[in-house]
Design a protein around this motif. Structure first.
Motif, PDB file in Angstrom:
ATOM      1  N   ASP A  32       0.533 -15.315  51.663  1.00 61.89           N
ATOM      2  CA  ASP A  32      -0.573 -14.133  51.430  1.00 61.89           C
ATOM      3  C   ASP A  32       0.777 -13.334  52.251  1.00 61.89           C
ATOM      4  O   ASP A  32       0.600 -11.560  52.588  1.00 61.89           O
ATOM      5  CB  ASP A  32      -1.727 -14.108  52.359  1.00 61.89           C
ATOM      6  N   ARG A  33       1.819 -13.562  52.695  1.00 62.99           N
ATOM      7  CA  ARG A  33       2.989 -12.689  53.204  1.00 62.99           C
ATOM      8  C   ARG A  33       4.135 -11.898  52.252  1.00 62.99           C
ATOM      9  O   ARG A  33       4.437 -11.067  52.959  1.00 62.99           O
ATOM     10  CB  ARG A  33       3.595 -13.027  54.650  1.00 62.99           C
ATOM     11  N   ARG A  34       3.779 -12.595  51.596  1.00 56.98           N
ATOM     12  CA  ARG A  34       4.737 -12.348  50.119  1.00 56.98           C
ATOM     13  C   ARG A  34       4.777 -10.586  50.094  1.00 56.98           C
ATOM     14  O   ARG A  34       3.705  -9.979  50.182  1.00 56.98           O
ATOM     15  CB  ARG A  34       4.411 -12.718  49.002  1.00 56.98           C
ATOM     16  N   ARG A  35       5.493  -9.886  49.722  1.00 62.98           N
ATOM     17  CA  ARG A  35       5.754  -8.482  49.317  1.00 62.98           C
ATOM     18  C   ARG A  35       6.228  -8.340  48.575  1.00 62.98           C
ATOM     19  O   ARG A  35       8.143  -8.898  47.784  1.00 62.98           O
ATOM     20  CB  ARG A  35       6.106  -7.992  50.452  1.00 62.98           C
ATOM     21  N   SER A  36       6.324  -7.280  47.061  1.00 60.72           N
ATOM     22  CA  SER A  36       7.176  -7.062  46.488  1.00 60.72           C
ATOM     23  C   SER A  36       7.392  -6.097  46.466  1.00 60.72           C
ATOM     24  O   SER A  36       6.950  -5.150  46.755  1.00 60.72           O
ATOM     25  CB  SER A  36       5.880  -7.341  45.331  1.00 60.72           C
ATOM     26  N   HIS A  37       9.050  -5.092  45.302  1.00 64.00           N
ATOM     27  CA  HIS A  37       8.975  -3.918  45.540  1.00 64.00           C
ATOM     28  C   HIS A  37       8.383  -3.141  45.485  1.00 64.00           C
ATOM     29  O   HIS A  37       7.429  -2.515  44.789  1.00 64.00           O
ATOM     30  CB  HIS A  37      10.354  -4.275  44.342  1.00 64.00           C
ATOM     31  N   ASP A  38       8.399  -2.229  46.585  1.00 65.32           N
ATOM     32  CA  ASP A  38       7.762  -1.142  46.360  1.00 65.32           C
ATOM     33  C   ASP A  38       7.572   0.020  45.466  1.00 65.32           C
ATOM     34  O   ASP A  38       8.493   0.511  45.049  1.00 65.32           O
ATOM     35  CB  ASP A  38       8.217  -0.304  47.993  1.00 65.32           C
ATOM     36  N   SER A  39       6.254   0.203  44.829  1.00 68.75           N
ATOM     37  CA  SER A  39       5.921   1.064  43.922  1.00 68.75           C
ATOM     38  C   SER A  39       4.333   1.451  44.143  1.00 68.75           C
ATOM     39  O   SER A  39       3.591   0.720  44.746  1.00 68.75           O
ATOM     40  CB  SER A  39       6.054   0.417  42.670  1.00 68.75           C
ATOM     41  N   LEU A  40       4.488   2.547  43.826  1.00 69.32           N
ATOM     42  CA  LEU A  40       2.729   3.325  43.834  1.00 69.32           C
ATOM     43  C   LEU A  40       2.325   3.365  42.489  1.00 69.32           C
ATOM     44  O   LEU A  40       2.145   4.511  41.814  1.00 69.32           O
ATOM     45  CB  LEU A  40       3.100   4.292  44.841  1.00 69.32           C
ATOM     46  N   ALA A  41       0.974   3.058  41.889  1.00 67.42           N
ATOM     47  CA  ALA A  41       0.269   3.677  40.757  1.00 67.42           C
ATOM     48  C   ALA A  41      -0.370   4.431  41.281  1.00 67.42           C
ATOM     49  O   ALA A  41      -1.382   4.618  42.033  1.00 67.42           O
ATOM     50  CB  ALA A  41      -0.232   2.696  40.357  1.00 67.42           C
TER      51      ALA A  41
END
Ligand code: MLT
Ligand code: MN
Ligand code: ZN
Length: 298
Positions: A32-41
């Motif tokens: 649950d601490r994983r983060r993917s590359h920043d992107s916004l929809a």
């Protein structure tokens, strides 16, 4: 307008494949601490149309992970994908190649960013055999805004920082910009600035008038990249104002009237651990740390 944070990590993501620092190890132990590359929809009210800000290497996973971004019932294929870019960095643009199955790609970016992608990364010659690409300017705020899906979009120039693959390209203060989003229906404004090299007057003015601001949260303090051995430069030297310390963004964001969230977190940032005491510091200032998959209605 509705904003959906698809990813909130800096280049490499959390965990980064070749790293076993506490942040990366923590994310392997606690998914649950994983983060993917920043992107916004971005969704405009009442319409099924949407567009993206930045397309990192996780982009098709993002599109598949959220039902609202999948092709709608009755339409076999997503007809067009619109993407706005804050810069030409690989962690914000590699996803353009992953979108090659698109029928049509509409890319909005400033002139130096378009030139880097077309001439240095040869995106036109590589992608055109697969998809139709239309390039659009991302004009500075104050000019006639380009409209994507009913939202007025414009660029706030931030810095001359060029990607490493274009380090010798001509200087221009629109190499890195914040994207300003204005919904004329609700009258609300958001700013998206995952790479903030300097607190410019333009940015300060735009941020003061925004209902929601996403800001560069790459490093907690200026010395972090040097101290942890990932760079010979400070955070500021790498084109990222730190969060904490003199000249850090936290003190400035705390003065703003709108909602402020940090994004583009590097795996070395202590904030990738939800139990880090630094979360308490930000909460005390009324500031938030974005998570992947947050929905914000403005
Ligand atoms: C950055 O955010 O500074 C860049 O993405 C770093 C890089 O990938 O070289
Ligand atoms: Mn980056
Ligand atoms: Zn790491």
């Amino acid at each position: 307008m509705l904003l959906l944070t698809l990813g909130t990590a800096a280049g490499g993501g959390v965990p980064q494949w070749n790293c076993a620092c506490p942040g990366c190890s923590g994310a392997r132990a606690h998914p649950d601490r994983r983060r993917s590359h920043d992107s916004l929809a971005v969704f405009s009210g009442g319409q099924s149309s949407w567009f993206l800000i930045n397309a990192g290497p996780d982009i098709t996973d993002h599109l598949e992970a959220h039902a609202e971004l999948r092709p709608g019932a009755g339409s076999e294929r997503t007809p067009v994908v619109r993407i706005l870019l804050t810069d030409a960095e690989l962690d914000h643009t590699l996803g353009l190649l992953r979108l090659r199955e698109a029928h049509r790609l509409e890319i909005f970016a400033t002139a130096p960013v378009r030139q880097a992608l077309r001439e240095r990364l040869a995106l036109d010659s590589v992608l055109t055999p697969y998809a139709t690409i239309t390039w659009h300017d991302l004009p500075p705020s104050g000019q006639t805004p380009t409209v994507a899906a009913g939202i007025e979009v414009s660029a706030v120039p931030l810095s001359t920082k060029r990607p490493r693959y274009a380090a010798d390209a001509v200087e221009d203060d629109t190499w890195v910009v914040a994207v300003r989003l204005h919904d004329p229906t609700t009258g609300t404004t958001a700013l998206y600035a995952p790479a903030l090299a300097a607190w410019t007057e333009d940015f300060a003015n735009e941020a003061a008038g925004a209902d929601c601001v996403f800001v560069d949260g790459t490093f907690w303090d200026d010395d972090e990249p040097k101290r942890l051995g990932i760079s010979a430069r400070t955070s500021t030297g790498m084109g990222h104002l730190p969060i904490d310390g003199p000249g850090g963004t936290a003190g400035r964001l705390a003065q703003l009237p709108g909602r402020c969230l940090y994004t583009h977190l590097n795996n070395t940032n202590p904030l990738v651990d939800p139990f880090a005491p630094q979360h308490g510091v930000l909460a005390g200032l009324g500031l938030e740390v974005a998570q992947d998959g947050m929905v914000i209605e403005l």
